[in-house]
Scaffold this active site. Structure first.
Site, PDB file in Angstrom:
ATOM      1  N   SER A 214       0.086  27.810  23.300  1.00  0.00           N
ATOM      2  CA  SER A 214      -0.592  27.617  21.841  1.00  0.00           C
ATOM      3  C   SER A 214      -2.522  27.350  22.309  1.00  0.00           C
ATOM      4  O   SER A 214      -3.064  28.314  22.840  1.00  0.00           O
ATOM      5  CB  SER A 214      -0.244  26.305  21.383  1.00  0.00           C
ATOM      6  OG  SER A 214      -0.763  26.602  20.919  1.00  0.00           O
ATOM      7  N   ASP A 340       6.840  32.075  16.056  1.00  0.00           N
ATOM      8  CA  ASP A 340       5.367  31.784  16.440  1.00  0.00           C
ATOM      9  C   ASP A 340       4.446  30.774  15.151  1.00  0.00           C
ATOM     10  O   ASP A 340       4.266  29.521  14.938  1.00  0.00           O
ATOM     11  CB  ASP A 340       4.476  32.056  17.172  1.00  0.00           C
ATOM     12  CG  ASP A 340       4.351  31.646  19.041  1.00  0.00           C
ATOM     13  OD1 ASP A 340       4.485  30.699  19.168  1.00  0.00           O
ATOM     14  OD2 ASP A 340       3.653  32.550  19.793  1.00  0.00           O
ATOM     15  N   HIS A 455       7.006  28.195  16.942  1.00  0.00           N
ATOM     16  CA  HIS A 455       5.430  27.314  18.058  1.00  0.00           C
ATOM     17  C   HIS A 455       6.313  26.684  19.104  1.00  0.00           C
ATOM     18  O   HIS A 455       6.895  25.580  18.330  1.00  0.00           O
ATOM     19  CB  HIS A 455       4.590  27.266  17.475  1.00  0.00           C
ATOM     20  CG  HIS A 455       3.572  27.070  18.076  1.00  0.00           C
ATOM     21  ND1 HIS A 455       3.271  28.483  18.384  1.00  0.00           N
ATOM     22  CD2 HIS A 455       2.300  26.278  18.406  1.00  0.00           C
ATOM     23  CE1 HIS A 455       1.961  27.908  19.694  1.00  0.00           C
ATOM     24  NE2 HIS A 455       1.678  26.575  19.303  1.00  0.00           N
TER      25      HIS A 455
END
Length: 599
Positions: A214, A340, A455
């Protein structure tokens, strides 16, 4: 138990203890450090040396980090240090501290001699540049980013560290008075410390891989692009984030700096006076002056990620798209999770996760409009049309909700990752390029049945949680974790995820511009897991059709921010009038078009 058995057991334990290698006190540039040696079995043998809380730099509020001055005697590196100062999840208090630039090291050891010349993997955590720590979330002292499983299974050294986040890490006035990127410079200082000191721990300073997820993945990307890291990084892995991600670069830092300054009572008309005032303001007040809105916000939530990296003309000297020559000799793995965007979709369109609530066309169009402001009404309509083509044949709520998630996944993760892969491949000299899609479905029972990998779902597998806490996982989860650790650590060792100490379930072929090869990582990985042209139709739309649409300049084609409300976070600016100018360039280095992707 007989006397002979007792004697034999005692002798066995003594021999195991005698044969088990361990580092003991290690001399670093700051002084001696001593961690703990953890045996991996009751009878000794293999073990792991663990060092927690080694200082690598110091920093004053809103200033660049400096080398740590060192210490007297031997530092007992046995406990994680507090995270860098940040807001709590509820955003009504803070935790952590300013004195936070510490790192942690895991070194696997064999039976007879200490490890030597091992590959080094340096982890950069995510958290929207707003939260996080080098050890990660903690449940009963089971830390998410515990490096033991990666280190011992892959026979590599693992390093994690803290860096400053939120306003303290990324507040910028867009000029020399407060250039920002303090968190990125913290990361660089940690990488440089590893380069200078890791040989003393048995690591190879010429074989450093940085990896992250991320915001950490975008940080990895930015570190490879920065000229400050020339010669420091051999390889890199970005999991769900790149420097080209729309949430990775703040184009209007002054807007947000003024917002913070107003809230803490600092002047806003002169950036020099503003910076001087902010530097002497209570760091906790600075941290709490910003709140990320997660309910009823006018725009997609990523538009409110205020304190993120900036193009400062120095550490990040230019638009990232222009810096890929700096990665020509850095091997790279980059990929995303297949859903995600779900985490962000649940904030932007809450009905996505509510079985008794419906997603409407209006909901989706509003979301699309918020992500396509730069191209105005034409961009919004073209995007809406291509993503809703399947709705005529399948107007079910499941299909509509999956469309919302797919759209956010594409915009925030897939498209920037694909463009970055193409840029890396196009500029590569000795560097190799690999791509993946993580598709192992989320284990969250509250999610819809159609849910894929959300995610951050990949983190538990990369860090070996199915082995560290086996009761919470299935055999298929351990298979995924074993494969990911093998691919990741082989890559760190050789630059090829197939070549190293760990066997892999199938051959992972490199990415090509013509075919866009990628490995689909799920519970069963076979030769059929190597695929091509991920979401080709949508990639072509974003890279070609959408890109050539005119960028709007008139108010009639832009979304107008709602009236200011002092109780909520300010609305992001809707045009370019306040954007900080890019450092001057000549024609030879003007913004490049992305490398051609084969369709």
């Amino acid at each position: 138990m007989g006397r002979l058995e007792v004697l034999f057991l005692g002798l066995t334990c003594c021999l195991a203890a005698a044969c088990a290698a361990k580092l003991g006190a290690v001399y670093t540039e700051g002084g001696f450090v001593e961690g703990v040696n953890k045996k991996l079995s009751l009878l000794g043998g293999d073990s792991v040396d663990i060092f927690k809380g080694i200082p690598f730099a110091t920093a004053k509020t809103l200033e660049n980090p400096q080398r740590h001055p060192g210490w007297q005697g031997t530092l007992k590196a046995t406990n994680f240090k507090k995270r860098c100062l940040q807001a709590t999840i509820t955003q009504d208090n803070t935790y952590g501290q300013e004195d936070c630039l510490y790192l942690n090291i895991w070194v696997p050891q064999g039976r007879k001699q200490v490890s030597h010349n091992l590959p080094v993997m340096v982890w950069i955590y995510g958290g929207a540049f707003l939260m996080g720590s080098g050890q990660g979330a903690n449940f009963l002292k089971n830390y998410l980013y515990d490096g033991e499983e990666i280190a011992t299974r892959g026979n590599v050294i693992v390093v994690t560290f803290n860096y400053r986040v939120g306003p303290l890490g990324f507040l910028s006035t867009g000029d020399a008075n407060l250039p920002g990127n303090f968190g990125l410079r913290d990361q660089h200082m940690a990488i440089a410390w590893v380069k200078r000191n890791i040989a003393a721990f048995g690591g190879d300073p010429d074989n450093i891989t940085i990896f992250g997820e991320s915001a950490g993945a975008a940080s990895v990307s930015l570190q490879t692009l920065s000229p400050y890291n020339k010669g420091l990084i051999r390889r890199a892995i970005s999991q769900s984030g790149m420097a080209l991600s729309p949430w990775a670069i703040q184009k209007n830092p002054l807007f947000w700096a003024k917002t913070i300054a107003k809230k803490v009572g600092c002047p806003t008309e002169d950036t020099g006076k503003m910076a001087a005032c902010l530097k002497i303001t209570d760091p906790r007040a600075l941290t709490l002056a910003y709140k990320l809105p997660v309910k009823k916000q006018e725009y997609p939530v990523v538009h409110y990620l205020a304190f993120i990296p900036v193009i400062d003309g120095d550490f990040i000297p230019d638009d990232p798209i222009n810096l890929y020559n700096n990665t020509a000799d850095i091997d790279y793995i980059a990929g995303i999770n297949n859903m995600d965007g779900h985490l962000f979709a649940t904030i932007d369109v809450p009905a996505v996760d509510k079985t008794k609530q419906t997603v409407t066309e209006e909901d989706f169009y509003r979301l699309v409009s918020g992500h396509t402001v730069a191209k105005g009404l034409k961009g919004a309509q073209a995007t809406f049309d291509i993503y809703t083509e399947s709705w005529a044949q399948d107007p079910s709520q499941e299909n509509m909700k999956k469309t919302v998630v797919a759209f956010e996944t594409d915009v925030l993760f897939l498209i920037p990752t694909e463009i970055a892969l193409a840029q890396h491949k196009a500029h590569a000299k000795s560097a190799k390029t690999y791509s993946y899609l993580f598709s192992h479905p989320s284990r969250m029972p509250i999610y819809p049945k159609w849910m894929g990998a959300d995610h951050a779902d990949d983190l538990q597998y990369v860090f070996g949680k199915p082995f560290a806490t086996p009761l919470g996982y299935r055999p298929q989860d351990r298979a995924v974790s074993k494969a990911m650790i093998a691919y990741w650590t082989n890559f760190a060792r050789s630059g090829d995820p197939n070549m190293g100490n760990s066997p892999v379930p199938t051959h992972w072929y490199p990415y090509t511009l013509e075919n866009g090869n990628y490995l689909d990582i799920t519970k069963t990985i076979t030769s059929a897991s190597m695929k091509e042209h991920l979401r080709e139709k949508f990639l072509k739309f974003w890279a070609v059709t959408f890109e050539v649409l005119p960028t709007v300049t008139g108010d009639q084609d832009t979304l107008t921010p709602p009236e200011d409300d002092s109780e909520v976070a300010p609305d992001p600016p809707s045009d370019d009038s306040q954007v900080v100018p890019v450092p001057p360039t000549d024609d030879s280095v003007e913004a490049q078009m992305p490398a051609t992707i084969g369709f």
